[in-house]
Design an enzyme around this catalytic site. Structure first.
Site, PDB file in Angstrom:
ATOM      1  N   HIS A 288      -4.228   7.049   1.567  1.00 41.33           N
ATOM      2  CA  HIS A 288      -4.194   5.587   1.559  1.00 41.33           C
ATOM      3  C   HIS A 288      -4.332   5.163   0.114  1.00 41.33           C
ATOM      4  CE1 HIS A 288      -5.420   1.431   2.370  1.00 41.33           C
ATOM      5  NE2 HIS A 288      -4.941   1.592   3.590  1.00 41.33           N
TER       6      HIS A 288
ATOM      7  N   GLN B  91       0.857  -1.178   0.000  1.00 38.26           N
ATOM      8  CA  GLN B  91       0.000   0.000   0.000  1.00 38.26           C
ATOM      9  C   GLN B  91       0.896   1.233   0.000  1.00 38.26           C
ATOM     10  OE1 GLN B  91      -3.724  -1.092   1.289  1.00 38.26           O
ATOM     11  NE2 GLN B  91      -3.855   0.126  -0.569  1.00 38.26           N
TER      12      GLN B  91
ATOM     13  N   THR C  77      -1.040  -3.073   7.249  1.00 37.70           N
ATOM     14  CA  THR C  77      -0.976  -4.535   7.251  1.00 37.70           C
ATOM     15  C   THR C  77      -1.791  -5.033   6.071  1.00 37.70           C
ATOM     16  OG1 THR C  77      -0.787  -4.429   9.652  1.00 37.70           O
ATOM     17  CG2 THR C  77      -1.228  -6.580   8.741  1.00 37.70           C
ATOM     18  N   HIS C  78      -1.518  -4.456   4.912  1.00 34.88           N
ATOM     19  CA  HIS C  78      -2.305  -4.724   3.709  1.00 34.88           C
ATOM     20  C   HIS C  78      -1.436  -5.354   2.633  1.00 34.88           C
ATOM     21  CE1 HIS C  78      -4.972  -1.140   5.173  1.00 34.88           C
ATOM     22  NE2 HIS C  78      -5.113  -2.230   5.907  1.00 34.88           N
ATOM     23  N   ASN C  79      -0.753  -6.430   2.985  1.00 36.88           N
ATOM     24  CA  ASN C  79       0.036  -7.185   2.017  1.00 36.88           C
ATOM     25  C   ASN C  79      -0.916  -8.021   1.167  1.00 36.88           C
ATOM     26  OD1 ASN C  79       0.990  -7.306   4.958  1.00 36.88           O
ATOM     27  ND2 ASN C  79       2.916  -7.145   3.849  1.00 36.88           N
TER      28      ASN C  79
END
Length: 587
Positions: free
Chosen positions: A439, A348, A516-518
């Site tokens: 974001h 991200q 935590t957006h893998n």
């Protein structure tokens, strides 16, 4: 010597969000489900009890609910020609550890992806031409459309009590909601969270510039709520202890509060915590899974668990690693761009700036995980990218998640890092500052991928997962563009002091938390030559293996991934019932 156990009908690897969604559907249907989770079972522990729940040092600073680096970490390099080194601290992202996974300590921001996200290559080609997509940008279509997932989004939002305001009901624009959101059949189950002073400042400033700000969709219940399964949520208390914590008021929707309680007491359900799956065991011809091998982390004893159907529901990086360790599928090769396992690792792109107002009272301690207002004008392809040199974008928001004393110290540029001047600045600005943030999307790049590290191993002697990743020029250009919009908003807000936004650039720095957006690595698609799983999340290589979670995303949107992960998980649960009634290649 490993102990072989009696066969189970359905074996689920990982005890997080999608495991809960699958169990919720299959167990009441009479199917036998076993969930193997390597972390602890947090139910009844200090994690959710006062005063322990408010322990910022334990849960936030020391990241008590996340995976420990001394048990397992990853190695990182920025390009294929570099040497990878272990991440000694997992600070950039926070993999969940324990029943509920990362959806236990999440903030609750819950989005639907744009209609164009699912057909991204087709969409960009039709709008801007095939030559607008750089050769190294390996984006691809998902193999399904928003229409396929829309009813599951509705169901997920009802189950998790999402608070928000619709912007598009059955194609009709709704005032106060997101003017860019895809159509929806119903409004959110709950009204939005209360507006904070920071949200009001942001809404007024963006309104001056012609944008329509709207409340962030939140899995923090704005009112007491009973979901369709009869599970109860309390009302958010705005205590500022959402991310990295569970919720003392039971107002944050989590798998442990809404999903697993439905099945825990049923005789056809079993959850084994502390069970580290180390390998997926295929039949001799490699076309089916026969069992999984796991280690009881308390005793070190190894077990073999046979099953009929297997569902891989662990964290994105763990899904990929287990496939590679088990030699299922063909590993991705960036030189030839062949193979699929590990392909299209994405993250991200985030950025932000701080604003300081001597004449406004902004109390950051009154926060919630998804408390904020947003503009979506510069997200994904909501704006014309002609001549900009990049694709993608992000939403810009003013969120007020917390004012906890260790983590939250916004200080004007040039403030000394210690001493009396530092103390005075803290006192002057703690209640009179706020931030706005970007974001943003991260589109797939041929040089960003995952494989097994040839040098570093874990405590079981298995190779660590190696991540090859860096932000590219597309990310940097997109971030600079969005930062310019944020600076315009800050100026319109009338802040006395405005910090410079940080530009997300190479090299990727793992010492700073970003999200935590893998995503990616076991990507979905209609073509087995370019994807790991089908649009039904069924492995192309092993028929009785299904994979769920953000690892199936071909690339990452500008939105948080939990909404589509939930929708895909609900759709998968129905597909699993269909497969169990007639085992076959779903199509």
């Amino acid at each position: 010597m490993a102990t072989r156990l009696p066969e189970k009908e359905i074996v689920v690897i990982g005890g997080g969000l999608t495991a809960g969604l699958v169990a919720r559907r299959l167990v009441p249907a009479g199917r036998e489900v076993l969930v193997l989770e390597r972390g602890p079972d947090w139910s009844g522990s200090a994690v959710g009890e006062l005063p322990h729940q408010r322990d910022e040092l334990r849960w936030s600073t020391y990241r008590g609910m996340t995976r420990r680096e001394n048990v397992e970490t990853y190695t990182l390099r920025h390009s294929p020609d570099e040497e990878a080194l272990p991440m000694r601290q997992l600070l950039s992202f926070l993999p969940g550890f324990g029943v509920g996974g990362a959806a236990q300590h999440w903030n609750g921001q819950t989005w639907r992806f744009s209609e164009s996200d699912y057909v991204l290559r087709q969409h960009l080609t039709e709008r801007y031409g095939a030559k607008s997509i750089p050769d190294g940008m390996t984006i691809q279509d998902w193999g399904l459309t928003y229409r396929d997932l829309q009813p599951y989004y509705e169901e997920f939002e009802a189950l998790f009590g999402i608070a928000g305001k619709a912007g598009n009901l059955k194609g009709v624009r709704q005032a106060g909601g997101n003017p860019f959101e895809p159509w929806r059949a119903t409004d959110y189950p709950l009204p939005p969270l209360e507006m904070s002073e920071a949200s009001q400042i942001f809404k007024d400033a963006t309104g001056q510039l012609g944008y329509e700000a709207f409340p962030l969709p939140a899995a923090n219940a704005s009112r007491p709520y009973r979901n369709p399964d009869g599970m109860q949520l309390g009302q958010c208390q705005y205590c500022g202890h959402c991310e990295r914590f569970t919720c003392e008021a039971n107002a944050k929707a989590t798998p442990a509060s809404l999903l697993f309680p439905l099945v825990r007491s049923r005789p056809n359900f079993e959850l084994r915590a502390g069970a580290e799956v180390i390998r997926l065991n295929t039949t001799a011809d490699g076309t089916r899974l026969e069992s999984v091998s796991y280690v009881d982390v308390a005793t070190g004893q190894e077990f073999i668990q046979p099953g009929s159907l297997f569902v891989l529901c662990s964290y994105t990086l763990s899904n990929v690693r287990l496939l590679l360790l088990s030699k299922i599928g063909t590993p991705y090769d960036p030189a030839t761009r062949t193979g699929t396992v590990g392909k299209n690792y994405c993250y991200q792109v985030t950025s932000g700036l701080n604003m300081f107002f001597p004449d406004r009272y902004i109390n950051p301690f009154m926060g919630a995980g998804a408390l904020g207002f947003v503009i979506d004008d510069f997200n994904n392809d909501n704006f014309d990218h002609t001549g900009l040199g990049f694709h993608g974008g992000g939403y810009i928001s003013a969120t007020q998640t917390n004012g906890r004393p260790i983590d939250t110290r916004r200080l004007p540029p040039g403030t000394p890092r210690w001493g009396s001047a530092w103390k005075k600045a803290n006192a002057d600005w703690y209640l009179r500052s706020m931030s706005i943030s970007l974001h943003g999307s991260n589109y797939a790049n041929a040089r960003n991928y995952m494989d097994l590290d040839p040098d570093y191993k874990d405590q079981w002697g298995r190779p660590l997962l190696r991540i090859t990743f860096d932000f590219d020029e597309n990310d940097a250009l997109m971030c600079r563009f969005a930062n310019g919009r944020m600076e315009e908003i800050a100026a319109a807000a009338g802040a006395k002091i405005i910090s410079k936004p940080n530009v997300r650039k190479s090299p990727y720095d793992t010492r700073q938390y970003q999200s935590t957006h893998n995503t990616g690595g076991t990507i979905m698609g209609a073509d087995p030559n370019s994807s790991v799983v089908s649009p039904h999340l069924q492995s192309w290589d092993v028929e009785n293996l299904f994979i769920s979670g953000a690892s199936v995303f071909p690339q990452n949107s500008g939105y948080n991934p939990t909404g589509p992960v939930g929708a895909l998980g609900l759709r998968l649960a129905g597909d699993l019932l269909s497969y169990l009634s007639d085992p076959r290649r779903l199509g």
